[in-house]
Design a protein around this motif. Structure first.
Motif, PDB file in Angstrom:
ATOM      1  N   SER A  25      -6.006  12.179   7.602  1.00 14.36           N
ATOM      2  CA  SER A  25      -6.984  11.385   8.342  1.00 14.36           C
ATOM      3  C   SER A  25      -7.250  10.077   7.614  1.00 14.36           C
ATOM      4  CB  SER A  25      -8.269  12.173   8.565  1.00 14.36           C
ATOM      5  OG  SER A  25      -8.714  12.741   7.369  1.00 14.36           O
ATOM      6  N   ILE A  26      -7.465   9.060   8.412  1.00 10.34           N
ATOM      7  CA  ILE A  26      -7.759   7.739   7.846  1.00 10.34           C
ATOM      8  C   ILE A  26      -9.131   7.332   8.361  1.00 10.34           C
ATOM      9  CG2 ILE A  26      -6.922   5.379   7.561  1.00 10.34           C
ATOM     10  CD1 ILE A  26      -4.579   7.880   9.078  1.00 10.34           C
ATOM     11  N   LYS A  49      -2.223   3.987  17.077  1.00 10.91           N
ATOM     12  CA  LYS A  49      -1.243   4.165  18.148  1.00 10.91           C
ATOM     13  C   LYS A  49       0.154   4.332  17.562  1.00 10.91           C
ATOM     14  CE  LYS A  49      -3.833   1.536  21.552  1.00 10.91           C
ATOM     15  NZ  LYS A  49      -4.202   0.123  21.586  1.00 10.91           N
ATOM     16  N   LYS A  50       0.395   3.588  16.503  1.00 15.50           N
ATOM     17  CA  LYS A  50       1.729   3.619  15.905  1.00 15.50           C
ATOM     18  C   LYS A  50       1.980   4.915  15.119  1.00 15.50           C
ATOM     19  CE  LYS A  50       4.794   0.399  13.512  1.00 15.50           C
ATOM     20  NZ  LYS A  50       4.832  -0.576  12.429  1.00 15.50           N
ATOM     21  N   TYR A  51       0.907   5.459  14.525  1.00 15.31           N
ATOM     22  CA  TYR A  51       1.062   6.658  13.704  1.00 15.31           C
ATOM     23  C   TYR A  51       0.163   7.781  14.224  1.00 15.31           C
ATOM     24  CZ  TYR A  51       3.239   3.383  10.460  1.00 15.31           C
ATOM     25  OH  TYR A  51       4.051   2.440   9.888  1.00 15.31           O
ATOM     26  N   PRO A  52       0.523   8.314  15.388  1.00 17.16           N
ATOM     27  CA  PRO A  52      -0.353   9.317  16.009  1.00 17.16           C
ATOM     28  C   PRO A  52      -0.490  10.616  15.215  1.00 17.16           C
ATOM     29  CG  PRO A  52       1.743   9.206  17.171  1.00 17.16           C
ATOM     30  CD  PRO A  52       1.769   8.113  16.156  1.00 17.16           C
ATOM     31  N   LEU A  81      -8.192   7.621   2.856  1.00 18.29           N
ATOM     32  CA  LEU A  81      -7.156   8.501   3.411  1.00 18.29           C
ATOM     33  C   LEU A  81      -7.331   9.907   2.822  1.00 18.29           C
ATOM     34  CD1 LEU A  81      -5.577   5.470   3.023  1.00 18.29           C
ATOM     35  CD2 LEU A  81      -3.920   6.798   4.314  1.00 18.29           C
ATOM     36  N   LEU A  82      -7.348  10.863   3.719  1.00 22.00           N
ATOM     37  CA  LEU A  82      -7.526  12.252   3.289  1.00 22.00           C
ATOM     38  C   LEU A  82      -6.464  13.144   3.895  1.00 22.00           C
ATOM     39  CD1 LEU A  82     -11.322  12.847   4.117  1.00 22.00           C
ATOM     40  CD2 LEU A  82     -10.411  12.361   1.864  1.00 22.00           C
ATOM     41  N   ARG A  83      -6.138  14.225   3.180  1.00 21.96           N
ATOM     42  CA  ARG A  83      -5.437  15.318   3.840  1.00 21.96           C
ATOM     43  C   ARG A  83      -6.381  16.504   3.738  1.00 21.96           C
ATOM     44  NH1 ARG A  83      -0.197  16.342   4.928  1.00 21.96           N
ATOM     45  NH2 ARG A  83       0.561  14.922   3.318  1.00 21.96           N
ATOM     46  N   GLY A  84      -6.968  16.844   4.880  1.00 24.49           N
ATOM     47  CA  GLY A  84      -8.009  17.875   4.836  1.00 24.49           C
ATOM     48  C   GLY A  84      -9.159  17.311   4.040  1.00 24.49           C
ATOM     49  N   HIS A  85      -9.436  17.903   2.896  1.00 27.48           N
ATOM     50  CA  HIS A  85     -10.515  17.390   2.062  1.00 27.48           C
ATOM     51  C   HIS A  85     -10.004  16.714   0.796  1.00 27.48           C
ATOM     52  CE1 HIS A  85     -12.894  20.742   4.174  1.00 27.48           C
ATOM     53  NE2 HIS A  85     -13.157  19.609   4.755  1.00 27.48           N
ATOM     54  N   THR A  86      -8.689  16.603   0.708  1.00 29.98           N
ATOM     55  CA  THR A  86      -8.118  16.003  -0.501  1.00 29.98           C
ATOM     56  C   THR A  86      -7.956  14.509  -0.334  1.00 29.98           C
ATOM     57  OG1 THR A  86      -6.823  18.018  -0.622  1.00 29.98           O
ATOM     58  CG2 THR A  86      -6.263  16.284  -2.179  1.00 29.98           C
ATOM     59  N   GLU A 104       1.480   4.341   6.344  1.00 27.68           N
ATOM     60  CA  GLU A 104       2.910   4.633   6.475  1.00 27.68           C
ATOM     61  C   GLU A 104       3.329   5.698   5.477  1.00 27.68           C
ATOM     62  OE1 GLU A 104       5.292   1.024   7.560  1.00 27.68           O
ATOM     63  OE2 GLU A 104       6.451   1.764   5.841  1.00 27.68           O
ATOM     64  N   LYS A 105       2.783   5.575   4.266  1.00 23.93           N
ATOM     65  CA  LYS A 105       3.161   6.503   3.197  1.00 23.93           C
ATOM     66  C   LYS A 105       2.727   7.928   3.528  1.00 23.93           C
ATOM     67  CE  LYS A 105       2.200   7.107  -1.753  1.00 23.93           C
ATOM     68  NZ  LYS A 105       1.440   6.500  -2.864  1.00 23.93           N
ATOM     69  N   HIS A 106       1.508   8.057   4.045  1.00 28.36           N
ATOM     70  CA  HIS A 106       0.962   9.407   4.198  1.00 28.36           C
ATOM     71  C   HIS A 106       1.024   9.969   5.602  1.00 28.36           C
ATOM     72  CE1 HIS A 106      -0.491   9.546   0.075  1.00 28.36           C
ATOM     73  NE2 HIS A 106      -1.007   8.344   0.218  1.00 28.36           N
TER      74      HIS A 106
END
Lengths: 242, 107
Positions: A25-26, A49-52, A81-86, A104-106
């Protein structure tokens, strides 16, 4: 699920994140009074839109002070930027290229979702039928030990296996038996602690290896060696080999 | 660094004392073989052991007369049950009654 959401409450925020802890999530922290935010919000929308695969959450910092505080947001625009809570990364300020890079990276491709999940620990491997069940009573162990001792005419309880002995005495006794053409089956006491301790008690013999002939303890390495020297092993062996 | 085998550790001393008391041996020799076993898997797991894990016992005693080898070994195991429950992993036993000792001096 939509990849762009305007966050209106901490509860909604929490819920959105927990829906999929694998998803990146961003978060865009913005404010009305800050001119650069207007531009970055547009950038943010384009990126969504580009990175759904990513979940783009827009948070008005002044309207959601609790959320902003929990991420230590001091200035807007800021992006988390998170992945879940990280926490994966932060971008401070109206840094469009920086943000694009991070996204783009994540969030370039959908994250791998395992086809199945389990919370259970793997089942214990039981290779053979003589393996014990989870709770073995002393009587059950006794029965199992006697079964093991009688599985063949000659049974060697040793450390390791005849091909890979794990102790000098065990290695020697295997050598003696083979040199004297004694057919025997073996049990590796290192693989079963219940047998290891139980057999010592049952046979009233504190060490391994233990040689069992016709269901009864004959002795360890020293005794077997003596029996070979005195010729005692031959009559026994003759009974076994033919 | 190989230990000085002339130094008798507490476990060996205890073995000597107990066997002497229980079996009144005509001769008793104990050697500490622990150093040779220090890198076996079981010993490695214990960090090499405490240096008093494997012994060879040579013992001649009247008490062994008329008893099978197995019975003799059991007598020794019974006398040393404490040590066997402790650090001693293995014992190499050579047990004889006085008559059974070969007379080497005969030409």
């Amino acid at each position: 699920m939509s990849s762009f959401v305007e966050v209106t409450s901490p509860e909604q925020f929490k819920e959105l994140l927990s829906k999929d802890l694998n998803r990146v999530s961003i978060i865009n922290f913005w404010a009305d009074f800050a001119e650069p935010c207007k531009q970055m919000n547009q950038v943010f929308q384009e990126l969504s839109k580009k990175y759904p695969a990513g979940l783009f959450l827009q948070v008005e910092a002044e309207a959601q002070p609790d959320i902003a505080e929990s991420f230590d947001i001091e200035a807007v625009p800021s992006f988390i930027l998170l992945r879940g809570h990280t926490l994966l990364g932060r971008v401070a300020g109206a840094d469009a290229s920086g943000l694009t890079q991070q996204v783009e990276k994540h969030a370039a491709a959908p994250t791998y979702t395992p086809l199945s999940r389990t919370d259970q620990t793997p089942a214990r491997a039981t290779a053979d039928i003589t393996a014990p069940t989870a709770e073995e009573t002393p009587e059950e162990l006794d029965k199992r030990l006697r079964g093991l001792m009688n599985q063949s005419q000659v049974v060697l309880f040793m450390k390791g296996s005849p091909d890979t002995p794990r102790c000098g005495f065990s290695r020697k006794i295997v050598g003696l038996l083979k040199d004297n053409s004694v057919q025997f089956s073996s049990f590796d006491i290192l693989t079963d602690e219940a047998v290891r301790q139980g057999l010592k008690k049952l046979n009233d013999w504190p060490t391994y290896p233990q040689l069992i002939v016709k269901g009864e303890l004959v002795g360890g390495l020293d005794i077997v060696q003596e029996m070979i020297n005195s010729g005692e092993l031959s009559p026994t062996a003759r009974l076994i080999v033919d | 660094m190989k230990p000085d085998v002339s130094v008798i550790g507490p476990v060996q001393a205890s073995i000597e004392q107990k066997l002497t008391v229980k079996l009144s041996p005509k001769s008793l020799t104990i050697s500490n073989d622990s150093w040779q076993h220090r890198h076996h898997a079981a010993m490695r797991a214990e960090g090499g052991g405490n240096g008093e894990t494997h012994f060879t016992v040579n013992i001649v005693s009247d008490e062994f007369r008329g008893k099978s080898t197995m019975q003799r070994h059991r007598m020794i195991y019974a006398a040393l049950s404490e040590e066997l429950a402790g650090s001693v992993h293995a014992l190499s036993l050579y047990t004889k009654a006085p008559e059974e000792v070969e007379v080497v001096s005969q030409a």
